[in-house]
Enzyme design. Structure first.
Site, PDB file in Angstrom:
ATOM      1  N   CYS A  85       7.809  35.736  -3.630  1.00 52.35           N
ATOM      2  CA  CYS A  85       8.627  34.621  -4.118  1.00 52.35           C
ATOM      3  C   CYS A  85       9.718  34.288  -3.097  1.00 52.35           C
ATOM      4  O   CYS A  85       9.414  33.802  -2.022  1.00 52.35           O
ATOM      5  CB  CYS A  85       9.177  34.939  -5.506  1.00 52.35           C
ATOM      6  N   HIS A 202       4.387  36.892  -8.659  1.00 56.11           N
ATOM      7  CA  HIS A 202       5.100  38.173  -8.746  1.00 56.11           C
ATOM      8  C   HIS A 202       4.182  39.317  -9.175  1.00 56.11           C
ATOM      9  O   HIS A 202       4.024  39.578 -10.372  1.00 56.11           O
ATOM     10  CB  HIS A 202       6.235  38.061  -9.772  1.00 56.11           C
ATOM     11  N   GLU A 204       4.846  42.439  -8.990  1.00 58.64           N
ATOM     12  CA  GLU A 204       5.652  43.497  -9.606  1.00 58.64           C
ATOM     13  C   GLU A 204       5.896  43.238 -11.084  1.00 58.64           C
ATOM     14  O   GLU A 204       6.198  44.168 -11.841  1.00 58.64           O
ATOM     15  CB  GLU A 204       6.986  43.659  -8.853  1.00 58.64           C
TER      16      GLU A 204
END
Length: 227
Positions: A85, A202, A204
């Site tokens: 990002c 993302h 994560e």
């Protein structure tokens, strides 16, 4: 092995990355950018957020932090670097990868789950998947539209440096399933070396089983497989 997650003023996904990596059994620590890279760094994450308020351009100011020269040198030596990002924006602005991320076609901040098609499964970032596999990962950005001139995009595609494309749940691409208007639905690319990757979604946030899908785990595992 210690992955250094670089925190800039305005980073806000550094703790998410740390927790996700620790869940995968990968040692990680958050490093303030002014402190430089620790000597035992074996992997680097440029996390999401709004470094320096996205002033000038998203990622442009963080890309000029002195630590980014250390990151570039580490990348040249083969240390894996993952930009996510805002980290992807920083990666492009600092020359780690081709292209740039700019304002979404909608001109709005978008936060939603998207589907990605794995374009290559023979890189450390994607070997947990199969080529053509569709994974579900969230996005959260206002400047996520990937742009690059046509000649460079052709080179990226000829060199198989496109990692992921936005798609539907069946793997079909096109404008209707492109959340931000990225050129050729590109969601993630490799740098000159396969140890460097940037992506707008993302991974994560798609790692911990108690909060949703875990399709992003394979990307983060690349920090260990690359080392």
């Amino acid at each position: 092995m210690t992955v250094s997650i670089i925190r800039f003023g305005g980073s806000n996904c550094d703790r998410d990355a740390e927790r996700a990596l620790e869940h995968l059994g990968i040692d990680a620590e958050i490093v303030w950018h002014e402190d430089g890279l620790p000597a035992d760094t074996t992997g680097i994450v440029l996390p999401g957020g709004f470094s320096y308020g996205d002033y000038l351009r998203a990622g442009a100011m963080a890309a000029r932090s002195p630590i980014m020269e250390e990151v570039r040198e580490a990348a040249r030596e083969g240390v894996p670097v993952l930009g996510v990002c805002n980290g992807a924006q920083i990666g492009c602005e600092s020359g780690l990868t081709e292209g740039a991320f700019t304002t979404n076609e909608s001109a709005r901040f978008q936060c939603e789950h998207v589907y990605l098609r794995v374009e290559r499964a023979d890189t450390p970032w994607t070997e947990a998947y199969e080529e053509g596999e569709v994974i579900e990962v969230p996005i959260a950005h206002g400047e996520g539209r990937y742009e690059v001139d046509d000649d460079r995009l052709a080179e990226l595609e000829d060199d198989d440096r496109v990692l992921f494309r936005y798609c539907d749940e069946n793997g079909e691409t096109g404008p209707d399933v492109n959340p931000n208007g990225s050129k050729h639905n590109v969601a993630g690319v490799l740098g000159d070396r396969e140890a460097v990757a940037v992506l707008m979604p993302h991974p994560e946030r798609a790692t911990l089983p108690d909060v949703g899908p875990t399709d992003g785990q394979g990307v983060l595992e690349g920090l260990e497989k690359n080392a």
